[in-house]
Design a protein around this motif. Structure first.
Motif, short mmCIF file in Angstrom:
data_model
loop_
_atom_site.label_atom_id
_atom_site.label_comp_id
_atom_site.label_asym_id
_atom_site.label_seq_id
_atom_site.Cartn_x
_atom_site.Cartn_y
_atom_site.Cartn_z
N ALA A 18 40.55 30.00 -48.23
CA ALA A 18 39.60 30.57 -49.31
C ALA A 18 38.36 29.71 -49.53
N GLY A 19 38.27 28.35 -49.56
CA GLY A 19 37.14 27.78 -49.73
C GLY A 19 36.02 27.94 -48.70
N VAL A 20 36.65 27.89 -47.49
CA VAL A 20 35.66 28.33 -46.20
C VAL A 20 34.83 29.46 -46.51
N ALA A 21 35.93 30.61 -46.88
CA ALA A 21 35.35 31.72 -46.87
C ALA A 21 34.24 31.85 -48.05
N HIS A 22 34.10 30.93 -48.98
CA HIS A 22 33.03 30.97 -49.86
C HIS A 22 31.77 30.60 -49.44
N PHE A 23 31.79 29.84 -48.23
CA PHE A 23 30.50 29.53 -47.66
C PHE A 23 30.30 30.46 -46.46
N ALA A 25 31.02 33.59 -46.21
CA ALA A 25 30.70 34.81 -46.52
C ALA A 25 30.53 34.93 -48.18
N PRO A 26 29.38 34.15 -48.76
CA PRO A 26 29.35 34.20 -49.97
C PRO A 26 29.07 35.33 -50.91
N ARG A 27 28.33 36.28 -50.08
CA ARG A 27 27.93 37.40 -50.96
C ARG A 27 29.26 38.07 -51.86
N GLN A 28 30.19 38.42 -51.07
CA GLN A 28 31.16 38.98 -51.71
C GLN A 28 31.97 38.17 -52.98
N PHE A 29 31.71 36.67 -53.05
CA PHE A 29 32.22 36.06 -54.13
C PHE A 29 31.01 36.01 -55.06
N ASP A 30 29.68 35.98 -54.79
CA ASP A 30 28.58 36.23 -55.76
C ASP A 30 28.88 37.37 -56.63
N ALA A 31 29.25 38.44 -56.16
CA ALA A 31 29.35 39.81 -56.95
C ALA A 31 30.40 39.74 -57.92
N ILE A 32 31.45 38.75 -57.67
CA ILE A 32 32.47 38.78 -58.63
C ILE A 32 32.26 37.67 -59.74
N VAL A 33 31.19 36.73 -59.59
CA VAL A 33 31.02 35.92 -60.53
C VAL A 33 30.66 36.66 -62.05
N THR A 43 25.50 29.43 -56.95
CA THR A 43 26.05 28.05 -57.39
C THR A 43 27.34 28.11 -57.59
N TRP A 44 27.88 29.25 -58.26
CA TRP A 44 29.32 29.35 -58.79
C TRP A 44 29.99 29.46 -57.61
N THR A 45 29.66 30.37 -56.78
CA THR A 45 30.54 30.42 -55.37
C THR A 45 30.76 29.13 -54.84
N TYR A 46 29.32 28.41 -54.48
CA TYR A 46 29.61 27.43 -53.63
C TYR A 46 30.50 26.28 -54.42
N ALA A 47 30.19 26.35 -55.69
CA ALA A 47 30.91 25.12 -56.55
C ALA A 47 32.74 25.67 -56.37
N SER A 48 33.06 26.83 -56.45
CA SER A 48 34.30 27.21 -56.48
C SER A 48 34.90 26.91 -54.98
N GLY A 49 34.18 27.16 -54.13
CA GLY A 49 34.41 26.95 -52.69
C GLY A 49 34.63 25.50 -52.18
N ALA A 50 33.81 24.57 -52.93
CA ALA A 50 34.07 23.05 -52.74
C ALA A 50 35.17 22.77 -53.38
N ALA A 51 35.55 23.10 -54.60
CA ALA A 51 36.91 22.97 -55.61
C ALA A 51 37.99 23.24 -54.73
N GLU A 52 38.25 24.25 -54.04
CA GLU A 52 39.19 24.81 -53.25
C GLU A 52 39.45 23.75 -52.18
#
Length: 126
Positions: A18-23, A25-33, A43-52
């Protein structure tokens, strides 16, 4: 390898994927922030990916497993609003997509319980 030894590694694998996916293919995660959050969705997408990714590393290592698994359970609770946002945004999408978005909501419960179980099995190792 016994099931109890595989479980933390499977959880770490899920988090890392999941963390790698945030980096990747970030657009799909941006859409659900959730729009209520300040700042740019990316920023939230990358931060949550880094956290994962950090949680994955922590869960994978026996020495940090217990604390990281508890943090993972909290993380799963913390990202629940993004799943709610997705369900709201996708309510007019075709049925299979709408169903997938709605299915994510109750999926958080077993993820939280899984992380808590990994934390319990990691007692004394941190």
């Amino acid at each position: 390898m016994p099931r109890s030894e595989r479980s933390p590694l499977l959880l770490a694998g899920l988090l890392a994927t999941a963390g790698v996916a945030h980096f990747a293919a970030p657009r799909q995660f941006d859409a659900i922030v959730p729009r209520a959050l300040p700042g740019a969705p990316r920023t939230w997408t990358y931060a949550s990916g880094a956290a994962e990714l950090a949680l994955a590393a922590g869960v994978a290592l026996p020495r940090t497993r217990r604390v990281a698994a508890l943090a993972t359970a909290a993380f799963f609770v913390g990202v629940f609003p993004a799943n709610v946002q997705m369900a709201v945004d996708w309510r007019r999408r075709p049925a299979p997509l709408r169903t997938a978005a709605l299915a994510r909501l109750p999926l958080q419960v077993p993820l939280v319980l899984w992380a808590r179980g990994v934390a319990r099995s990691g007692k004394g190792q941190s």
